[in-house]
Design an enzyme around this catalytic site. Structure first.
Site, PDB file in Angstrom:
ATOM      1  N   GLY A  87      66.626  83.942 113.228  1.00  0.00           N
ATOM      2  CA  GLY A  87      65.970  82.652 113.267  1.00  0.00           C
ATOM      3  C   GLY A  87      64.589  82.612 112.657  1.00  0.00           C
ATOM      4  N   GLU A 113      66.211  88.653 105.223  1.00  0.00           N
ATOM      5  CA  GLU A 113      65.154  87.635 105.274  1.00  0.00           C
ATOM      6  C   GLU A 113      65.703  86.238 105.028  1.00  0.00           C
ATOM      7  OE1 GLU A 113      61.729  85.334 105.477  1.00  0.00           O
ATOM      8  OE2 GLU A 113      62.831  85.405 103.619  1.00  0.00           O
ATOM      9  N   ASP A 127      57.781  87.794 103.458  1.00  0.00           N
ATOM     10  CA  ASP A 127      57.274  87.725 104.831  1.00  0.00           C
ATOM     11  C   ASP A 127      55.795  88.093 104.909  1.00  0.00           C
ATOM     12  OD1 ASP A 127      59.492  86.757 106.030  1.00  0.00           O
ATOM     13  OD2 ASP A 127      60.066  88.591 107.065  1.00  0.00           O
ATOM     14  N   THR A 157      69.238  86.086 109.418  1.00  0.00           N
ATOM     15  CA  THR A 157      69.145  87.379 110.086  1.00  0.00           C
ATOM     16  C   THR A 157      70.372  87.489 110.982  1.00  0.00           C
ATOM     17  OG1 THR A 157      66.732  87.298 109.968  1.00  0.00           O
ATOM     18  CG2 THR A 157      67.621  88.732 111.642  1.00  0.00           C
TER      19      THR A 157
END
Length: 602
Positions: A504, A437, A457, A417
């Site tokens: 992160g 992602e 996700d 990211t």
């Protein structure tokens, strides 16, 4: 901390949803100037390189690549708004940091216009054809993670450009098309492959399976093109020229959307269901921010579908009942007591995150708002669970008004990211976290940019013994995120004092919270707080940054019952903080020593 909206700052925002129309072209433009030696790229080596920070009086931008920062800086210098600068910065990041973000992905933006904070949601959406079995095998078990990631199955409808256009309609000062000039110039003339991009390509396993990406990034022998190689991307330049002329509709309703559908559906082993119709129907949304008071400050973060704002507010709310100020680092070295407290409040916040937070357009929060999760009495009771010994794995709490049972989410949420922090000459600000992602997303390249793998996700499992999982796949739903673009205000004066965020994956929450504690509790400047070793728990092991902590700290934490994991924790924190120097207020910019970013301003 009794409200998620700070009425004194008029932070309650009207929720707006809808596709943006083509932006007006009457606004003035700006003339991009190729930035000399910086044009070639960053020479920052991969790894950890100390940085001292930067200062400016009027405006400033911090982001993950010098070429992108320079583009945003030139926009600000030409009188552009923070949103204008964010557009130019993002378009260059798509080119020079393709492993992390781009127009094939999504983003969240926190915006301050001098009186009001707004949260802009550009998160990707699942195709209309998606079901909660999307990432499950024929026997109903979750498929191996990378079997879901690589290919078309994981690609959601991109949201970045719709979100940027929606924000530009409200806050843009410069002509939309002119903001594309830096990225078009760099794409056509070429930029030098940086050491960090080279290292990422060297470590990457799957990108070469895409023929277009392999030809662009790699040599015939399969090795990455050398550091300093000039990469030209005419396909991306062509796409940008179309979007500059036709607005976001040129992406969402034209040739590019059809190209994306073809790419997704034609993957030989893992095709996906995303269609041009799904892309055309995508809507960016404006949402009410999560704002809460912490000691002398008001902290505003992103609401669902991100969990970042709620989780950070919970961590700070629990720390209000503890004395973490007593554990300030000494000469940059963290104490066991400070890491213990920080990790324990993290466990409790991540436990609630994994149980309750998802896209609230589909799944309500307890009591239909963030308030029960941020209730002072609730957080005090959660904090009371913390003792001198680590609790290991925390259980989700039972916030007030909780009536439904939810299962536990199983999404790993990976860390590729990027974050930018911007303040313009009017004092308006953007904190924007943007992503594809995983590293290089789905590993599919189309029209010169990378497509996201955002659908991974979602939880691969859709139900457990406790009930349906809030973050399960559903048609047109947005996957939960941990992205945490954050704005901090002085509670008394209401003045903006900090703009911060990080990449992160699910560790973003800990990275941003570390900086907030470092600056607000431990009195560090922003660069010192960013440079602190990364620490925390995601309700599992206590994670410590490899190479940045002492054996004595590890032993002290183990003595407190912590299951310690020393590991790479590659944040990309970028931020701006208002400071006083000789009685004058100026901006101090910080950039993560783990990345190649800088800050720049006047």
């Amino acid at each position: 901390m009794t409200s998620t909206k700070l009425t004194a700052l008029a932070f309650a925002a009207v929720l707006v949803a809808g596709c943006a129309t083509n932006p007006p072209t009457a606004a003035p433009g700006f003339q991009y100037q190729v930035p000399g030696s910086a044009y070639k790229a960053s020479n920052v080596p991969a790894g950890y390189t100390e940085k001292a920070g930067w200062t400016a009086k009027k405006f400033m931008v911090a982001a993950a690549n010098p070429l992108a920062v320079d583009a945003g800086y030139q926009v600000l210098k030409a009188g552009g708004s923070a949103v204008d600068a964010a557009i130019a910065t993002q378009l260059v990041l798509t080119l020079v940091e393709p492993q992390s973000s781009g127009i094939g992905g999504g983003a969240f933006m926190m915006h301050f216009d001098g009186s009001t904070v707004k949260a802009f949601d550009g998160r990707e959406t699942a195709p209309a054809s998606a079901t909660d079995k999307l990432f499950q095998t024929a026997n109903g078990k979750a498929m191996p993670f990378y079997e879901g990631v690589v290919g078309g199955r994981s690609v959601g409808a991109p949201g970045v450009l719709r979100m940027l256009e929606l924000a530009h309609q409200q806050y843009g000062k410069l002509n939309w098309a002119s903001l594309f000039a830096p990225a078009i110039k760099l794409a056509e003339d070429g930029f030098a492959l940086s050491p960090i991009l080279y290292k990422t390509l060297q470590d990457e396993k799957y990108l070469k399976t895409d023929a277009g990406a392999a030809a662009y990034f790699y040599q015939p022998d399969g090795q990455p093109k050398a550091v300093g190689t000039i990469l030209k991307n005419p396909d991306y330049a062509k796409a940008l020229r179309e979007i500059a002329a036709g607005g976001a509709d040129a992406f969402y309703k034209g040739r590019i959307a059809k190209d994306i559908e073809t790419k997704v559906k034609s993957h030989p082993t893992n095709p996906g269901g995303l269609t041009a119709q799904d892309i055309a129907g995508y809507q960016a949304k404006q949402r009410a921010p999560i704002c809460s008071d912490y000691k002398a400050w008001t902290v505003c973060g992103m609401p669902p579908p991100s969990s970042g704002g709620i989780a950070i507010a919970q961590m700070l709310g629990m720390l209000e009942t503890k004395d973490i100020r007593a554990y300030a680092p000494q000469n940059g070295a963290l104490s066991a007591g400070g890491v213990h407290l920080f990790s324990e409040v993290g466990r409790l916040a991540y436990a609630d995150r994994g149980r309750y937070v998802a896209d609230t357009d589909f799944v309500p929060l307890p009591g239909n708002s963030a308030q029960p999760l941020l209730d002072k009495q609730y957080l005090a009771a959660r904090a009371a669970l913390i003792t001198d010994t680590s609790m290991g794995v925390a259980q989700a709490g039972q916030p007030p008004a909780m009536k439904l049972a939810w299962g536990k989410d199983t999404s790993p949420e990976l860390p590729s990211t990027s974050h930018m922090a911007i303040v313009d000459g009017d004092g308006h600000a953007v904190s924007m976290t943007t992503t594809v992602e995983d590293i290089f997303g789905s590993r599919l390249m189309v029209d010169g940019f990378i497509l996201n793998n955002e659908l991974t996700d979602f939880s691969f499992d859709s139900v457990d013994a406790n009930g349906p999982i809030a973050n399960r796949v559903q048609p047109n739903k947005r996957p939960r995120s941990s992205m945490a673009p954050t704005l901090v205000f002085d509670k008394g004066t209401k003045n903006l004092v900090m703009v911060i965020g990080s990449p992160g994956g699910s560790a973003i929450i800990n990275y941003v919270a570390k900086v907030l504690v470092g600056t607000m509790d431990w009195g560090l400047n922003l660069q010192q707080a960013i440079s602190l070793p990364n620490i925390g728990s995601r309700n599992g092991p206590t994670e410590l940054e490899q190479g940045r902590v002492s054996p004595a700290l590890i032993d002290a934490l183990k003595a407190k019952g912590h299951n310690v994991r020393v590991m790479e924790l590659p944040s990309g924190l970028h931020g701006l903080m208002r400071i006083q120097v000789h009685g004058e207020e100026i901006w101090f910019g910080g950039a993560d020593p783990r990345k190649e970013g800088i800050a720049m301003g006047d």
